[in-house]
Design a protein around this motif. Structure first.
Motif, PDB file in Angstrom:
ATOM      1  N   CYS A 227       0.829  -1.211   0.000  1.00 60.50           N
ATOM      2  CA  CYS A 227       0.000   0.000   0.000  1.00 60.50           C
ATOM      3  C   CYS A 227       0.861   1.258   0.000  1.00 60.50           C
ATOM      4  O   CYS A 227       0.528   2.255  -0.666  1.00 60.50           O
TER       5      CYS A 227
ATOM      6  N   ILE B 256      -6.066  -1.672  -4.004  1.00 59.56           N
ATOM      7  CA  ILE B 256      -5.761  -2.933  -3.335  1.00 59.56           C
ATOM      8  C   ILE B 256      -6.920  -3.294  -2.411  1.00 59.56           C
ATOM      9  O   ILE B 256      -7.387  -2.472  -1.623  1.00 59.56           O
TER      10      ILE B 256
ATOM     11  N   ARG C  92      -8.256  -6.118   0.537  1.00 60.58           N
ATOM     12  CA  ARG C  92      -7.967  -7.198   1.479  1.00 60.58           C
ATOM     13  C   ARG C  92      -9.292  -7.869   1.854  1.00 60.58           C
ATOM     14  O   ARG C  92     -10.357  -7.453   1.407  1.00 60.58           O
TER      15      ARG C  92
ATOM     16  N   LEU D 234      -5.772  -5.073  -7.249  1.00 58.71           N
ATOM     17  CA  LEU D 234      -5.102  -6.230  -6.658  1.00 58.71           C
ATOM     18  C   LEU D 234      -5.965  -6.834  -5.555  1.00 58.71           C
ATOM     19  O   LEU D 234      -6.436  -6.121  -4.673  1.00 58.71           O
TER      20      LEU D 234
ATOM     21  N   VAL E  21      -5.868  -9.343  -2.371  1.00 56.40           N
ATOM     22  CA  VAL E  21      -4.892  -9.916  -1.434  1.00 56.40           C
ATOM     23  C   VAL E  21      -5.565 -11.006  -0.615  1.00 56.40           C
ATOM     24  O   VAL E  21      -6.619 -10.780  -0.002  1.00 56.40           O
TER      25      VAL E  21
END
Length: 493
Positions: free
Chosen positions: A305, A369, A371, A389, A391
């Motif tokens: 990040c 990103i 999570r 992305l 994760v």
């Protein structure tokens, strides 16, 4: 506004429809040129030109050595025109000039490599078990090849098809993406300068429905070489299967970057960032899934990040820009829609997640990103083709391998570890056409590239790939002095 024509039989030719498609500069968010909106009549003319060139003495009469010399001459012309061609690509698809120029400076290597290989494709004399026969094999070109390319790296993707296909003696009809055709048309002009006979290379621009579909279905096309989405690839494969055409499909990916706790985490972070944010994630090999060992998950996520927050978005022609805009308006809308879908599915935004606005009005999306990603979610399973992305943590090697292989795709995979025993286990177990170990996004003209599962059929680059543009022929010569035996029994020995 600049207007480009099709190239058919060596002549710049306007579309039969008299219609044109505007091409968007995604950085300035304005149309900068027009390309032909062609149809089946243009396809018929281009295929006829390619077929005539394939059977004509100017091309078919060349020795393999002479074909190789033309390819090497072409490589030199590409090198001489690299700056101009790279600038056209940047204007057309918004990728960084530094990356496009690097590609254009390396593209000649494919033409040099396959130019050298052209006269080294050898048949064989077979030690047949019938002494009264002399038997040998030869390799012959297929005929007219339809090359259909994507908008993200038009000339590199086209070169992967042209270099081996021309070295083998085929002729081509090229259909570039309607979102980025200008560089292909400029590139095609170099073939005449290199000495290729008219009709060996033809370019017809337009939509998939107007040009792609009739080209794939054309009776005089012997092979289709396609780079693009898996949905379009599946449709092409259904069509060519019915016609028994040859096909090479380089399709999408949902490639994992797998990071273990023992890895060089700074190098891994740089590789992961490059894998998903280079080219704004608009590459088939994008490392769009980060699988990270749970014990380092939070610290490594913070590191990624932090890197993402420093990425400089801006003018793709500026040397300090690190990420340009999305290539076209449909893709821009798709990526933003996928981000919204991921939030609605319950994934947590770690950074980014919005459009980026600046004075240019360009089609920018922040490096993004997520999570807390469910591996069964669309975010983890479908190709987004943008700077997004997902994760996902793992605990054990077996879990990491199962997650890595747990999509329909199998184009590439990255592995970050110092454990060589693990390297060998994973390179054998990963269902991917390319595995990068402690590196990512490395390509070369000598290394085959392509996918498993829904990521495609066949390979591009490398010595053996020229065989995908050839077909073998076996010749039996009877040298017996005595009449044959029973003429109604097959000769088997």
């Amino acid at each position: 506004m600049q207007r480009f024509d099709n190239l058919i039989a060596g002549i710049k030719t306007p579309p039969a429809s008299g219609q044109w498609i505007p091409s968007l500069d995604p950085y300035r968010n304005e149309n900068w040129c027009e390309i032909p909106d062609s149809n089946g009549a243009d396809v018929d003319a281009a295929v006829a030109a390619a077929r005539s060139a394939f059977t004509g003495p100017a091309w078919r009469g060349l020795s393999a050595t002479a074909r190789g010399a033309l390819l090497r001459r072409l490589g030199g012309l590409v090198a001489d025109n690299a700056q101009r061609l790279a600038e056209i690509e940047v204007r057309d698809n918004g990728k960084l000039l530094s990356e496009m120029l690097a590609q254009l400076r390396h593209i000649p290597q494919w033409f040099y490599y396959y130019g050298g290989l052209a006269d080294k494709i050898e048949g064989a004399v077979l030690p047949i078990d019938q002494p009264d026969h002399f038997v040998y094999t030869t390799w012959e070109p297929l005929g007219v090849v339809a090359a259909i390319t994507a908008w993200n790296s038009p000339l590199l993707l086209l070169t992967w098809k042209l270099a081996p296909g021309l070295a083998a003696g085929n002729t081509f009809v090229v259909k570039p993406s309607e979102f980025s055709s200008a560089s292909t048309l400029a590139f095609a002009e170099l073939f005449q300068d290199a000495g290729f006979p008219p009709g060996v290379i033809n370019v017809v621009c337009g939509t998939g429905q107007g040009v792609g579909a009739p080209l794939v279905a054309h009776r005089d096309v012997a092979k289709v070489a396609f780079t693009g989405s898996d949905a379009t690839g599946r449709a092409i494969n259904r069509t060519v299967a019915g016609d028994l055409k040859h096909v090479t499909l380089e399709l999408g990916g949902k490639s994992p970057n797998i990071v273990f706790a023992d890895a060089d985490l700074d190098a891994a972070a740089a590789g992961v960032a490059s894998g998903i944010f280079a080219a704004a994630g608009q590459t088939c090999m994008a490392g769009s899934r980060l699988l990270v060992q749970r014990e380092i998950h939070d610290a490594f996520l913070d590191k990624i990040c932090a890197l993402a927050s420093t990425i400089r978005l801006g003018d793709p022609s500026a040397p300090d820009t690190q990420m340009g805009p999305l290539a076209n308006a449909p893709q821009y809308s798709k990526v933003l829609g996928c981000i919204d879908d991921a939030v609605n599915e319950g994934a947590t935004l770690a950074c980014g997640g919005r459009a980026h606005h600046d004075a240019s009005g360009g089609l920018f999306v922040q490096p993004t990103i997520f999570r807390d990603v469910d591996h069964a979610s669309r975010l983890a399973q479908r190709e987004i083709f943008g700077p997004v992305l997902a994760v996902i943590p793992f605990d054990t090697d077996d879990e990491a391998l199962a997650l890595a292989n747990g999509t329909d795709y199998g184009l590439g995979a990255g592995l970050w570890t110092r454990d060589m025993a693990r390297v060998f286990r994973f390179t054998q177990g990963l269902q991917a056409g390319t595995v990068w170990v402690n590196t990512y996004r490395a390509l070369g003209f000598m290394a085959p590239f392509g996918g498993m599962k829904a990521s495609g059929l066949g390979r591009e680059s490398g010595q053996e790939m020229i065989k995908l543009y050839l077909q073998s022929k076996t010749v039996w010569i009877n040298n017996a002095t005595q009449p044959p035996g029973n003429p109604f029994v097959m000769r088997l020995g």
